[in-house]
Design an enzyme around this catalytic site. Structure first.
Site, mmCIF file in Angstrom:
data_model
loop_
_atom_site.group_PDB
_atom_site.id
_atom_site.type_symbol
_atom_site.label_atom_id
_atom_site.label_comp_id
_atom_site.label_asym_id
_atom_site.label_seq_id
_atom_site.Cartn_x
_atom_site.Cartn_y
_atom_site.Cartn_z
ATOM 1 N N SER A 46 0.873 -1.183 0.000
ATOM 2 C CA SER A 46 0.000 0.000 0.000
ATOM 3 C C SER A 46 0.910 1.233 0.000
ATOM 4 C CB SER A 46 -0.957 -0.016 1.197
ATOM 5 O OG SER A 46 -0.283 0.259 2.393
ATOM 6 N N HIS A 156 -3.348 -5.951 2.814
ATOM 7 C CA HIS A 156 -2.452 -6.995 3.322
ATOM 8 C C HIS A 156 -3.129 -8.333 3.603
ATOM 9 C CE1 HIS A 156 0.452 -3.659 4.848
ATOM 10 N NE2 HIS A 156 0.495 -3.814 3.555
ATOM 11 N N GLN A 164 -6.238 -1.394 7.566
ATOM 12 C CA GLN A 164 -5.134 -2.288 7.195
ATOM 13 C C GLN A 164 -4.462 -2.995 8.370
ATOM 14 O OE1 GLN A 164 -2.291 -1.045 3.939
ATOM 15 N NE2 GLN A 164 -0.935 -0.791 5.688
ATOM 16 N N GLU A 165 -4.289 -2.269 9.497
ATOM 17 C CA GLU A 165 -3.540 -2.860 10.615
ATOM 18 C C GLU A 165 -4.256 -2.607 11.935
ATOM 19 O OE1 GLU A 165 0.510 -1.488 10.653
ATOM 20 O OE2 GLU A 165 0.711 -1.700 8.486
ATOM 21 N N GLU A 207 1.850 -9.254 7.050
ATOM 22 C CA GLU A 207 2.726 -8.866 8.162
ATOM 23 C C GLU A 207 2.582 -9.804 9.359
ATOM 24 O OE1 GLU A 207 2.308 -4.656 8.863
ATOM 25 O OE2 GLU A 207 3.068 -4.195 6.863
ATOM 26 N N ASP A 240 -3.505 1.258 11.864
ATOM 27 C CA ASP A 240 -3.071 1.904 10.621
ATOM 28 C C ASP A 240 -4.222 1.724 9.657
ATOM 29 O OD1 ASP A 240 -2.047 2.942 8.335
ATOM 30 O OD2 ASP A 240 -0.413 1.493 8.104
ATOM 31 N N GLU A 281 -2.943 5.797 12.367
ATOM 32 C CA GLU A 281 -2.067 6.158 11.243
ATOM 33 C C GLU A 281 -2.892 6.287 9.967
ATOM 34 O OE1 GLU A 281 1.233 3.408 10.950
ATOM 35 O OE2 GLU A 281 1.381 3.712 8.785
ATOM 36 N N ASP A 327 1.836 8.560 7.338
ATOM 37 C CA ASP A 327 2.670 7.625 6.563
ATOM 38 C C ASP A 327 2.570 7.985 5.080
ATOM 39 O OD1 ASP A 327 3.926 5.497 5.344
ATOM 40 O OD2 ASP A 327 2.407 4.016 5.829
ATOM 41 N N LYS A 352 10.123 5.378 6.985
ATOM 42 C CA LYS A 352 10.463 4.198 6.164
ATOM 43 C C LYS A 352 11.573 4.631 5.214
ATOM 44 C CE LYS A 352 5.759 2.205 5.827
ATOM 45 N NZ LYS A 352 4.505 2.307 5.037
ATOM 46 N N HIS A 390 8.864 -1.145 9.164
ATOM 47 C CA HIS A 390 9.190 -2.132 8.116
ATOM 48 C C HIS A 390 8.252 -1.914 6.935
ATOM 49 C CE1 HIS A 390 5.743 -5.069 9.358
ATOM 50 N NE2 HIS A 390 5.376 -3.813 9.399
ATOM 51 N N ARG A 391 8.311 -2.799 5.936
ATOM 52 C CA ARG A 391 7.332 -2.810 4.859
ATOM 53 C C ARG A 391 6.644 -4.179 4.853
ATOM 54 N NH1 ARG A 391 7.535 1.950 1.751
ATOM 55 N NH2 ARG A 391 5.373 1.312 1.499
ATOM 56 N N SER A 392 5.528 -4.256 4.137
ATOM 57 C CA SER A 392 4.815 -5.536 4.134
ATOM 58 C C SER A 392 5.630 -6.632 3.417
ATOM 59 C CB SER A 392 3.434 -5.382 3.517
ATOM 60 O OG SER A 392 3.512 -4.704 2.287
ATOM 61 N N LYS A 413 7.294 -0.383 14.134
ATOM 62 C CA LYS A 413 6.306 -1.290 13.547
ATOM 63 C C LYS A 413 7.072 -2.343 12.772
ATOM 64 C CE LYS A 413 3.497 0.677 10.601
ATOM 65 N NZ LYS A 413 2.276 0.871 9.780
#
Ligand code: PGA
Ligand code: ZN
Length: 436
Positions: A46, A156, A164-165, A207, A240, A281, A327, A352, A390-392, A413
């Site tokens: 994303s 994700h 998303q999270e 993740e 997030d 987020e 983000d 990131k 991090h990234r997915s 994260k």
């Protein structure tokens, strides 16, 4: 330090997709047989529209062949000694606004490998090197809060969750204890979801958080809140939302309902209050600085009212504002962050490195955040915080663990406390704790 060789290769990330790993070697002059710096780069799914360009790895290898001689000549001439000099050299070799010529992924792999090599040559730990590069005097380093993404939705996972999270964040300071609590909660959640939905309906998202046939976002929140309450875990809930992903034709579609930005803000305020949410987020789409600002201001107000009435906020939370984290809005980019600071569009920025493409630029963004005021819940001036992420699509590289410690980030994260590419980051922080 004399650089003797540079190499680049393709490796696979946690989604099985190709990504880059760079290696820089230095002439050891017999002092140290292993003077090498290796780093690999992750990839998002994303991704924000303003992130550095990602060059297809096979094309990056081609580009690398072209520029390798130039880099080696620059090193040999003695023009490059420091991180800043190396990163600026790569930026000028690329010569574009968003690194579309060489690719942010190629540039970052080289930048981070150089940081590792320099760290070794200086006999330091990476987090110490990063802290020195950040250049904030007398900064006392602590450990970041682990932000465990335990339920995955949005881009994700294959389920009905628009958000998303769904994260849990320990309120204890000790990182080792925080990690144990996260792991224990993750297992309890797994047990609960398997009982409720059937083992065959539980999957892991990108993740390592759980995916299940939840009815909607609120059901997922309810489950987390109930488990935290039942076992009295010292955990708060974070989100997030990654709202760009469900923004269409000027509206946000959540659980089949259309929300304007204003309506969505009111909905968030209710959720923040009902579930005692500590951080949120990307609550709005990536160009809407004003709605971010409006939620940030109103969430301070909400905390103040609750603190005054002394309802739904326990003692330890009284002076803690909600973190509104940017983000996709800011993409670790100084111009985007400047706008967010001016408009008061949040109070924490997600960091990131691969959104911007070099370590030096990443640290400049962190510095800008730390020097910039926002407001906290009691109306005082306070500065922006940083959360490292991090990234997915991840690799086993644990660079971001040192980055989070080295910049004294509020949090990190790195996904759920499961799967090796996520645990690598949490385990590295544990290791750092042992060294401090
Ligand atoms: P991404 O998601 O790595 O897929 O972009 C992570 C995030 O949005 O924070
Ligand atoms: Zn995000």
């Amino acid at each position: 330090m004399k650089i003797s060789d540079i190499n680049l290769k393709i490796i696979l990330d946690s989604r099985g997709k190709e990504t880059l790993e760079a290696e820089l070697r230095a002439d050891s002059r017999g002092l140290n047989a292993d003077l090498r710096g290796i780093a690999s780069v992750p990839a998002g799914k994303s991704t924000g529209a303003h992130e550095a360009f990602v060059l297809e790895p096979k094309l990056a290898l081609e580009k690398f062949k072209e520029i390798k001689p130039q880099i080696l000549v620059a090193f040999a001439s003695g023009r490059i000694e420091s991180q800043k000099e190396f990163d600026n050299f790569l930026i000028s070799l690329d010569g574009t606004e968003n690194k579309s010529s060489l690719g942010g992924n190629l540039i970052l792999s080289l930048s981070l490998a150089f940081a590792r090599l320099k760290t070794k040559s200086e006999g330091k730990e990476l987090f110490q090197y990063i802290n020195k590069e950040l250049g904030i005097n007398n900064q006392k380093l602590g450990t970041p809060k682990p932000i465990f993404n335990v339920i995955n939705g949005g881009a994700h996972a294959q389920n009905k969750l628009e958000f998303q999270e769904f994260q849990v964040i320990p309120t204890v300071d000790d990182f080792g204890i925080a990690l144990s609590i996260g792991k224990e909660f993750y297992r309890k959640l797994q047990e609960f979801l398997e009982n409720k939905f059937g083992k065959e309906n539980i999957f892991l998202g990108d993740e390592a958080g759980f995916s299940a046939p939840f009815r909607n976002n609120e059901e997922a929140l309810e489950i987390l809140a109930d488990l935290i309450e039942k076992y009295k875990y010292p955990l708060r809930i974070g989100l997030d939302v990654a709202a760009t992903q469900f923004f269409k034709d000027s509206f946000y579609i959540v659980d089949g309902k259309k929300y304007s930005a204003e309506e969505l803000k009111d909905y968030y305020l209710k959720l923040i209050d009902a579930y005692n949410i500590i951080s949120i987020e990307d609550p709005f789409q990536e160009e809407d600085f004003d709605s971010f600002a409006s939620l940030t201001a109103d969430s301070y107000g909400l905390r103040r009212i609750n603190t005054d009435k002394n309802i739904s906020i326990n003692q330890s939370n009284q002076h803690q504002s909600v973190l509104v984290i940017t983000d996709d809005l800011t993409t670790t980019n100084p111009e985007r962050l400047e706008t967010a600071i001016d408009k008061k569009s949040g109070n924490a920025i997600l960091i990131k490195p691969n959104q911007i493409g070099t370590l030096t630029e990443t640290l400049n963004v962190v510095k800008l955040a730390y020097e910039s005021p926002t407001q906290n819940c009691v109306g005082d001036e306070n500065n922006w915080q940083a959360v490292v992420s991090h990234r997915s699509g991840e690799t086993m590289d644990d660079f971001i663990a040192d980055l989070a410690v080295g910049i004294n980030a509020w949090g990190i994260k790195a996904g759920a406390p499961a799967k090796p590419e996520r645990l690598a980051k949490y385990n590295r922080i544990l290791e750092i704790c042992g060294k401090n």
